[in-house]
Design an enzyme around this catalytic site. Sequence first.
Site, PDB file in Angstrom:
ATOM      1  N   TRP A   1      61.679 -27.280   1.565  1.00  0.00           N
ATOM      2  CA  TRP A   1      60.570 -26.916   0.681  1.00  0.00           C
ATOM      3  C   TRP A   1      59.225 -27.234   1.332  1.00  0.00           C
ATOM      4  O   TRP A   1      58.307 -26.403   1.317  1.00  0.00           O
ATOM      5  CB  TRP A   1      60.690 -27.652  -0.653  1.00  0.00           C
ATOM      6  CG  TRP A   1      59.571 -27.335  -1.601  1.00  0.00           C
ATOM      7  CD1 TRP A   1      59.497 -26.286  -2.474  1.00  0.00           C
ATOM      8  CD2 TRP A   1      58.340 -28.060  -1.746  1.00  0.00           C
ATOM      9  NE1 TRP A   1      58.299 -26.313  -3.158  1.00  0.00           N
ATOM     10  CE2 TRP A   1      57.574 -27.391  -2.732  1.00  0.00           C
ATOM     11  CE3 TRP A   1      57.817 -29.200  -1.148  1.00  0.00           C
ATOM     12  CZ2 TRP A   1      56.317 -27.841  -3.125  1.00  0.00           C
ATOM     13  CZ3 TRP A   1      56.557 -29.649  -1.535  1.00  0.00           C
ATOM     14  CH2 TRP A   1      55.826 -28.968  -2.519  1.00  0.00           C
TER      15      TRP A   1
ATOM     16  N   ASP B   1      63.787 -23.000  -4.419  1.00  0.00           N
ATOM     17  CA  ASP B   1      63.976 -24.291  -5.076  1.00  0.00           C
ATOM     18  C   ASP B   1      62.691 -24.850  -5.681  1.00  0.00           C
ATOM     19  O   ASP B   1      62.693 -25.962  -6.217  1.00  0.00           O
ATOM     20  CB  ASP B   1      64.546 -25.307  -4.078  1.00  0.00           C
ATOM     21  CG  ASP B   1      65.955 -24.942  -3.632  1.00  0.00           C
ATOM     22  OD1 ASP B   1      66.727 -24.454  -4.483  1.00  0.00           O
ATOM     23  OD2 ASP B   1      66.277 -25.130  -2.449  1.00  0.00           O
ATOM     24  N   ASP B   2      61.599 -24.096  -5.606  1.00  0.00           N
ATOM     25  CA  ASP B   2      60.337 -24.583  -6.154  1.00  0.00           C
ATOM     26  C   ASP B   2      60.387 -24.560  -7.686  1.00  0.00           C
ATOM     27  O   ASP B   2      60.601 -23.506  -8.302  1.00  0.00           O
ATOM     28  CB  ASP B   2      59.181 -23.712  -5.659  1.00  0.00           C
ATOM     29  CG  ASP B   2      57.836 -24.255  -6.091  1.00  0.00           C
ATOM     30  OD1 ASP B   2      57.291 -25.109  -5.373  1.00  0.00           O
ATOM     31  OD2 ASP B   2      57.340 -23.840  -7.153  1.00  0.00           O
ATOM     32  N   VAL B   3      60.184 -25.721  -8.291  1.00  0.00           N
ATOM     33  CA  VAL B   3      60.293 -25.843  -9.750  1.00  0.00           C
ATOM     34  C   VAL B   3      59.245 -24.981 -10.450  1.00  0.00           C
ATOM     35  O   VAL B   3      59.520 -24.331 -11.466  1.00  0.00           O
ATOM     36  CB  VAL B   3      60.151 -27.322 -10.171  1.00  0.00           C
ATOM     37  CG1 VAL B   3      60.134 -27.449 -11.691  1.00  0.00           C
ATOM     38  CG2 VAL B   3      61.286 -28.152  -9.587  1.00  0.00           C
TER      39      VAL B   3
ATOM     40  N   LEU C   1      57.796 -22.190  -9.384  1.00  0.00           N
ATOM     41  CA  LEU C   1      58.142 -20.769  -9.305  1.00  0.00           C
ATOM     42  C   LEU C   1      59.257 -20.419 -10.282  1.00  0.00           C
ATOM     43  O   LEU C   1      59.239 -19.350 -10.904  1.00  0.00           O
ATOM     44  CB  LEU C   1      58.556 -20.399  -7.880  1.00  0.00           C
ATOM     45  CG  LEU C   1      57.441 -20.349  -6.835  1.00  0.00           C
ATOM     46  CD1 LEU C   1      58.012 -19.970  -5.474  1.00  0.00           C
ATOM     47  CD2 LEU C   1      56.342 -19.371  -7.242  1.00  0.00           C
TER      48      LEU C   1
END
Length: 210
Positions: free
Chosen positions: A140, A159-161, A163
Amino acid sequence: MASNQWIFHQDMDAVQYLMASDARLAALIKEIGDYTLVLREDYFASLARAIIGQQLSVKAVETIWMRTVHLCGGQVGPESLTELTEEQLQGAGLSKAKVSYLWDLQQKILAGELCFKEICHLSDEEVVTALTRVKGIGRWTAEMFLIFSLGRSNVWAVDDVGLRRAVKWLYRLDETPTGNEMKSYGTRWSPYSSVASLYLWEAINRGLVK
């Protein structure tokens, strides 16, 4: 794109492509309008700040970062870090683990194992591979470096929360999308998935994402 800026407007090829490929994203782009992203050209400082900021609030990151900048005499770099002790950095608010990560980044730069002049010419995946050899830098963080420092146009951080939240909001989904589901959106927006990401993050910044 200017050398240190990414300027977004509806006449931009990437933006037109995204608007033509996705009606919901097109509506969001129209609502946000034009804006400019200034790229982080100090690559060492960008990665150092990313390491410091792991699992911390924005306010805490800013406080610790400014203390670190002050300790380094105004510029956080591999040479200025050489002058500091572990105790000084911990006194600024860094954990012992994060101090070790900064040392590892510093040592790899000074030893020539990681060269920022060369990294600009690597593919996205090669950049990820090179950066994740540094302790404390995961995929990330490498993806954020690709977007916010190198200005790469087709990076989609599944895996970006943030997004995931934004995609759920934009498409009115009942559940937060899984990693595999997120990949399908990146495929849809390729080769400009970074640009889509930036509009989604901007929607969060403006309080649009509920």
